[in-house]
Design a protein around this motif. Sequence first.
Motif, PDB file in Angstrom:
ATOM      1  N   ASP A  41      24.286  48.442  16.038  1.00  0.00           N
ATOM      2  CA  ASP A  41      23.824  47.622  15.067  1.00  0.00           C
ATOM      3  C   ASP A  41      26.092  47.377  15.043  1.00  0.00           C
ATOM      4  O   ASP A  41      26.816  47.706  14.622  1.00  0.00           O
ATOM      5  N   GLU A  42      26.156  46.958  16.112  1.00  0.00           N
ATOM      6  CA  GLU A  42      27.815  47.253  16.269  1.00  0.00           C
ATOM      7  C   GLU A  42      28.369  46.138  15.803  1.00  0.00           C
ATOM      8  O   GLU A  42      29.266  46.100  15.585  1.00  0.00           O
ATOM      9  N   GLU A  43      27.648  44.847  15.673  1.00  0.00           N
ATOM     10  CA  GLU A  43      28.107  43.866  14.854  1.00  0.00           C
ATOM     11  C   GLU A  43      28.140  44.420  12.905  1.00  0.00           C
ATOM     12  O   GLU A  43      29.455  43.826  12.704  1.00  0.00           O
ATOM     13  N   GLY A  44      27.614  44.881  12.769  1.00  0.00           N
ATOM     14  CA  GLY A  44      27.244  45.522  11.316  1.00  0.00           C
ATOM     15  C   GLY A  44      28.661  46.918  11.316  1.00  0.00           C
ATOM     16  O   GLY A  44      29.770  46.248  10.193  1.00  0.00           O
ATOM     17  N   ARG A  45      28.914  47.070  12.298  1.00  0.00           N
ATOM     18  CA  ARG A  45      29.845  47.884  12.054  1.00  0.00           C
ATOM     19  C   ARG A  45      30.976  48.039  12.572  1.00  0.00           C
ATOM     20  O   ARG A  45      31.712  48.332  11.611  1.00  0.00           O
ATOM     21  N   LYS A  46      31.256  46.555  13.136  1.00  0.00           N
ATOM     22  CA  LYS A  46      32.510  45.953  12.745  1.00  0.00           C
ATOM     23  C   LYS A  46      33.028  45.553  11.507  1.00  0.00           C
ATOM     24  O   LYS A  46      34.288  45.729  10.820  1.00  0.00           O
ATOM     25  N   ALA A  47      32.145  44.852  10.759  1.00  0.00           N
ATOM     26  CA  ALA A  47      31.641  44.117   9.825  1.00  0.00           C
ATOM     27  C   ALA A  47      32.605  45.477   8.699  1.00  0.00           C
ATOM     28  O   ALA A  47      33.438  45.109   7.177  1.00  0.00           O
ATOM     29  N   ILE A  48      31.937  46.449   8.394  1.00  0.00           N
ATOM     30  CA  ILE A  48      31.491  47.643   7.308  1.00  0.00           C
ATOM     31  C   ILE A  48      32.748  47.768   7.886  1.00  0.00           C
ATOM     32  O   ILE A  48      33.841  47.842   6.639  1.00  0.00           O
ATOM     33  N   SER A  49      33.550  48.381   8.794  1.00  0.00           N
ATOM     34  CA  SER A  49      34.698  48.972   9.119  1.00  0.00           C
ATOM     35  C   SER A  49      35.534  48.090   9.240  1.00  0.00           C
ATOM     36  O   SER A  49      37.017  48.313   8.770  1.00  0.00           O
ATOM     37  N   GLY A  50      35.881  46.329   9.260  1.00  0.00           N
ATOM     38  CA  GLY A  50      36.671  45.496   8.949  1.00  0.00           C
ATOM     39  C   GLY A  50      36.708  45.783   7.616  1.00  0.00           C
ATOM     40  O   GLY A  50      38.131  45.722   7.480  1.00  0.00           O
ATOM     41  N   SER A  51      35.969  45.556   6.417  1.00  0.00           N
ATOM     42  CA  SER A  51      36.709  45.606   5.167  1.00  0.00           C
ATOM     43  C   SER A  51      36.114  46.806   4.247  1.00  0.00           C
ATOM     44  O   SER A  51      37.272  47.094   3.226  1.00  0.00           O
ATOM     45  N   TYR A  52      36.201  47.931   5.160  1.00  0.00           N
ATOM     46  CA  TYR A  52      35.917  48.941   4.591  1.00  0.00           C
ATOM     47  C   TYR A  52      36.257  50.911   6.010  1.00  0.00           C
ATOM     48  O   TYR A  52      35.157  51.038   5.891  1.00  0.00           O
ATOM     49  N   PRO A  53      37.629  50.530   6.170  1.00  0.00           N
ATOM     50  CA  PRO A  53      37.829  51.290   7.071  1.00  0.00           C
ATOM     51  C   PRO A  53      37.617  53.224   7.065  1.00  0.00           C
ATOM     52  O   PRO A  53      37.806  53.784   8.147  1.00  0.00           O
ATOM     53  N   VAL A  54      38.484  52.843   5.813  1.00  0.00           N
ATOM     54  CA  VAL A  54      37.801  54.795   5.426  1.00  0.00           C
ATOM     55  C   VAL A  54      35.895  54.913   5.316  1.00  0.00           C
ATOM     56  O   VAL A  54      35.717  56.155   5.752  1.00  0.00           O
ATOM     57  N   VAL A  55      34.957  54.249   5.615  1.00  0.00           N
ATOM     58  CA  VAL A  55      33.738  54.710   6.075  1.00  0.00           C
ATOM     59  C   VAL A  55      33.954  54.592   7.589  1.00  0.00           C
ATOM     60  O   VAL A  55      34.053  55.174   8.490  1.00  0.00           O
ATOM     61  N   LYS A  56      32.876  56.297   7.180  1.00  0.00           N
ATOM     62  CA  LYS A  56      32.288  56.552   8.764  1.00  0.00           C
ATOM     63  C   LYS A  56      31.278  56.627   9.160  1.00  0.00           C
ATOM     64  O   LYS A  56      30.382  56.229   8.264  1.00  0.00           O
ATOM     65  N   TRP A  57      31.716  56.300  10.628  1.00  0.00           N
ATOM     66  CA  TRP A  57      30.338  55.585  11.407  1.00  0.00           C
ATOM     67  C   TRP A  57      29.791  56.562  12.213  1.00  0.00           C
ATOM     68  O   TRP A  57      29.838  57.344  12.840  1.00  0.00           O
ATOM     69  N   ILE A  58      27.428  57.060  11.530  1.00  0.00           N
ATOM     70  CA  ILE A  58      27.471  57.943  12.942  1.00  0.00           C
ATOM     71  C   ILE A  58      26.705  57.182  13.685  1.00  0.00           C
ATOM     72  O   ILE A  58      25.222  56.377  13.080  1.00  0.00           O
ATOM     73  N   ARG A  59      26.390  56.828  14.826  1.00  0.00           N
ATOM     74  CA  ARG A  59      25.114  55.903  15.532  1.00  0.00           C
ATOM     75  C   ARG A  59      24.210  56.847  15.928  1.00  0.00           C
ATOM     76  O   ARG A  59      24.744  57.544  16.455  1.00  0.00           O
ATOM     77  N   MET A  60      23.019  56.951  15.800  1.00  0.00           N
ATOM     78  CA  MET A  60      22.006  57.711  16.186  1.00  0.00           C
ATOM     79  C   MET A  60      21.152  56.760  17.100  1.00  0.00           C
ATOM     80  O   MET A  60      21.796  55.861  17.356  1.00  0.00           O
ATOM     81  N   GLU A  61      20.973  57.426  18.901  1.00  0.00           N
ATOM     82  CA  GLU A  61      20.122  56.538  19.603  1.00  0.00           C
ATOM     83  C   GLU A  61      19.214  55.801  19.764  1.00  0.00           C
ATOM     84  O   GLU A  61      19.082  55.889  20.182  1.00  0.00           O
ATOM     85  N   TYR A  62      18.275  56.005  18.623  1.00  0.00           N
ATOM     86  CA  TYR A  62      17.285  55.639  18.353  1.00  0.00           C
ATOM     87  C   TYR A  62      16.599  55.880  16.806  1.00  0.00           C
ATOM     88  O   TYR A  62      17.320  55.987  15.780  1.00  0.00           O
ATOM     89  N   ASN A  63      16.149  55.158  16.759  1.00  0.00           N
ATOM     90  CA  ASN A  63      15.739  54.378  15.094  1.00  0.00           C
ATOM     91  C   ASN A  63      14.941  55.982  14.667  1.00  0.00           C
ATOM     92  O   ASN A  63      13.544  55.972  14.509  1.00  0.00           O
ATOM     93  N   ALA A  64      15.658  56.921  13.508  1.00  0.00           N
ATOM     94  CA  ALA A  64      15.390  58.075  13.486  1.00  0.00           C
ATOM     95  C   ALA A  64      14.580  58.432  12.154  1.00  0.00           C
ATOM     96  O   ALA A  64      13.763  59.598  11.570  1.00  0.00           O
ATOM     97  N   GLY A  65      14.463  56.925  11.963  1.00  0.00           N
ATOM     98  CA  GLY A  65      13.570  57.338   9.976  1.00  0.00           C
ATOM     99  C   GLY A  65      14.886  57.631   9.065  1.00  0.00           C
ATOM    100  O   GLY A  65      15.805  57.580  10.003  1.00  0.00           O
ATOM    101  N   PHE A  66      14.594  58.141   7.783  1.00  0.00           N
ATOM    102  CA  PHE A  66      15.559  58.911   6.728  1.00  0.00           C
ATOM    103  C   PHE A  66      16.236  59.253   6.925  1.00  0.00           C
ATOM    104  O   PHE A  66      17.202  59.940   6.778  1.00  0.00           O
TER     105      PHE A  66
END
Length: 333
Positions: A41-66
């Motif tokens: 979710d690149e669009e979501g990452r930009k929105a979240i990072s833009g509003s809360y830059p302190v939030v760390k973002w980890i991208r999984m390479e697939y839908n890994a589940g909970f």
Amino acid sequence: MLPSIIIVNYKSSRLILDCLHSIYRQGQEEFEVIVVDNSDDEEGRKAISGSYPVVKWIRMEYNAGFARANNAGIRAATGDIILLLNPDTLVEDNAIAECAARLRSSEYVAAGVQLLNTDRSPQITGNYFMTGGLNHLMALPAVGRLIRWLGYRLKVKKTNVASAEGLVEVDWINGAFLMVKRTAIDKAGLLDEDFFLYAEEIEWCSRLRRIGKLCVYGDLHTLHLQGESANDAFGSSGKGYYNLSDRKGYQIMLSGLVRIRKQFGAGWFIFHLAAYLFTVPVYLLVTIIRTLFLQPGRKREWANWWGFSVNVLRICGFVPVILSKKPHFYKVL
């Protein structure tokens, strides 16, 4: 050390933004927040990072589940307290900081807070184990009602805390808000990565319970928009775990049976599977009675029966691998 909050994203960035707003608007920024993205979710990452830059973002390479996504977050987290927080939650009254402070200074290894529905009615948060996981069968259509009735008649101990008042000790905690000490995770291990979604926190709590006690702080609250993110992922509707006729229901049943096998053994797993198979003709009979005599013309009843029956037959295909206990990713999405 700072508590670490882990939120799993699957096309739920809008919900996460609301969740983060509920956390940070209280002026509490002494948290490490990690969002683990299962949906590229690149669009979501930009929105979240833009509003809360302190939030760390980890991208999984697939839908890994909970389980797998939360484990990735736990591995990256630096806090001595780990909070698994659903994206469809709204934190109230500094509940995270207060829960962390209480848990850190207590004998408990894990804790939750009282979850609320949007109308502020209590949502089941703390639960108790039953022999063989028999309460798992109460979700079965038609048969489940009979099981609940027998339980009431026989005055069987309640399997959950309808509404926690103050501190209540429990066996397992709803994964929407599950806070755990790092030291307990080091002993009990991470979440079982065979699970894709549902039941993984129950199995995890069964291992945490061997390390120490779990509790719910009933005077701390968090709103939980139950099922919003999962419904979007599965294209499902309805809340809770009682619709077993669609893809979401298929995942709920499969994960639940895998949990029974892992926690209670092969004998109880076979018993539960037999109960599912027995439910198919009973549910058919109830559907016939409802449509012909009580509620004529209700095509939805037949669709629900058919969907449930197909899901049960699909699950039968997993029996050999479930019984073998070999590693397997039980994902149907």
